[in-house]
Design a protein around this motif. Sequence first.
Motif, PDB file in Angstrom:
ATOM      1  N   LEU A 170       0.852  -1.182   0.000  1.00 25.39           N
ATOM      2  CA  LEU A 170       0.000   0.000   0.000  1.00 25.39           C
ATOM      3  C   LEU A 170       0.887   1.230   0.000  1.00 25.39           C
ATOM      4  CD1 LEU A 170      -2.900   1.308   0.658  1.00 25.39           C
ATOM      5  CD2 LEU A 170      -2.003   1.390   2.965  1.00 25.39           C
ATOM      6  N   ARG A 171       0.640   2.149  -0.927  1.00 23.29           N
ATOM      7  CA  ARG A 171       1.368   3.418  -0.956  1.00 23.29           C
ATOM      8  C   ARG A 171       0.348   4.530  -1.103  1.00 23.29           C
ATOM      9  NH1 ARG A 171       5.596   5.543  -5.440  1.00 23.29           N
ATOM     10  NH2 ARG A 171       3.669   6.065  -6.488  1.00 23.29           N
ATOM     11  N   ALA A 172       0.338   5.445  -0.136  1.00 17.78           N
ATOM     12  CA  ALA A 172      -0.615   6.553  -0.131  1.00 17.78           C
ATOM     13  C   ALA A 172       0.128   7.879  -0.160  1.00 17.78           C
ATOM     14  CB  ALA A 172      -1.501   6.476   1.112  1.00 17.78           C
ATOM     15  N   ASN A 173      -0.327   8.781  -1.008  1.00 18.03           N
ATOM     16  CA  ASN A 173       0.266  10.106  -1.118  1.00 18.03           C
ATOM     17  C   ASN A 173      -0.123  10.927   0.103  1.00 18.03           C
ATOM     18  OD1 ASN A 173       0.995  12.749  -1.850  1.00 18.03           O
ATOM     19  ND2 ASN A 173       0.669  12.301  -4.008  1.00 18.03           N
ATOM     20  N   LEU A 174       0.861  11.509   0.782  1.00 21.54           N
ATOM     21  CA  LEU A 174       0.624  12.286   1.998  1.00 21.54           C
ATOM     22  C   LEU A 174       0.552  13.791   1.755  1.00 21.54           C
ATOM     23  CD1 LEU A 174       2.987  10.441   4.493  1.00 21.54           C
ATOM     24  CD2 LEU A 174       0.502  10.308   4.365  1.00 21.54           C
ATOM     25  N   GLU A 175       0.700  14.237   0.526  1.00 20.64           N
ATOM     26  CA  GLU A 175       0.751  15.671   0.254  1.00 20.64           C
ATOM     27  C   GLU A 175      -0.529  16.385   0.669  1.00 20.64           C
ATOM     28  OE1 GLU A 175       3.492  17.414  -0.440  1.00 20.64           O
ATOM     29  OE2 GLU A 175       4.432  15.451  -0.253  1.00 20.64           O
ATOM     30  N   SER A 176      -1.692  15.789   0.471  1.00 17.00           N
ATOM     31  CA  SER A 176      -2.943  16.447   0.874  1.00 17.00           C
ATOM     32  C   SER A 176      -3.023  16.572   2.392  1.00 17.00           C
ATOM     33  CB  SER A 176      -4.154  15.689   0.333  1.00 17.00           C
ATOM     34  OG  SER A 176      -4.206  14.387   0.881  1.00 17.00           O
ATOM     35  N   VAL A 177      -2.463  15.604   3.118  1.00 19.29           N
ATOM     36  CA  VAL A 177      -2.434  15.666   4.580  1.00 19.29           C
ATOM     37  C   VAL A 177      -1.548  16.832   5.022  1.00 19.29           C
ATOM     38  CG1 VAL A 177      -1.780  14.448   6.684  1.00 19.29           C
ATOM     39  CG2 VAL A 177      -2.848  13.199   4.798  1.00 19.29           C
ATOM     40  N   TYR A 178      -0.360  16.944   4.439  1.00 18.34           N
ATOM     41  CA  TYR A 178       0.537  18.033   4.784  1.00 18.34           C
ATOM     42  C   TYR A 178      -0.035  19.385   4.378  1.00 18.34           C
ATOM     43  CZ  TYR A 178       4.221  14.885   6.267  1.00 18.34           C
ATOM     44  OH  TYR A 178       4.957  13.933   6.938  1.00 18.34           O
ATOM     45  N   ASP A 179      -0.744  19.449   3.260  1.00 16.25           N
ATOM     46  CA  ASP A 179      -1.390  20.697   2.843  1.00 16.25           C
ATOM     47  C   ASP A 179      -2.453  21.112   3.860  1.00 16.25           C
ATOM     48  OD1 ASP A 179       0.185  20.823   0.589  1.00 16.25           O
ATOM     49  OD2 ASP A 179      -1.357  19.998  -0.749  1.00 16.25           O
ATOM     50  N   SER A 180      -3.230  20.150   4.350  1.00 14.02           N
ATOM     51  CA  SER A 180      -4.261  20.442   5.356  1.00 14.02           C
ATOM     52  C   SER A 180      -3.639  20.937   6.655  1.00 14.02           C
ATOM     53  CB  SER A 180      -5.114  19.204   5.635  1.00 14.02           C
ATOM     54  OG  SER A 180      -5.826  18.813   4.511  1.00 14.02           O
ATOM     55  N   ILE A 181      -2.558  20.293   7.074  1.00 11.78           N
ATOM     56  CA  ILE A 181      -1.873  20.706   8.297  1.00 11.78           C
ATOM     57  C   ILE A 181      -1.334  22.115   8.158  1.00 11.78           C
ATOM     58  CG2 ILE A 181       0.165  20.287   9.740  1.00 11.78           C
ATOM     59  CD1 ILE A 181      -0.338  17.262   9.246  1.00 11.78           C
TER      60      ILE A 181
END
Length: 83
Positions: free
Chosen positions: A68-79
């Motif tokens: 499983l590989r999930a992009n974390l960029e949207s999480v960091y953008d939200s933070i």
Amino acid sequence: GIVRGTSNASNQDVVGQRTTDEAVKNTLLNNRSHTENIYDNSSHNRYYVNVIPLVGAATNNVVGAVYLRANLESVYDSINSIS
């Protein structure tokens, strides 16, 4: 070590090929999950990677692994927008 499927429609050519990923190889050998956060220098994206062994019920042997590989960029953008 053979890729049996992918959820990426543009990457179907990897199906049937032998994996080159060390985390998958180690999971198949050691029957242990592997989790890490990685940074892709080419795309400048951060990813969460989790490799989980699949164990046969009857034999208790490793029969495969889920990668499983999930992009974390949207999480960091939200933070960043929250802070």
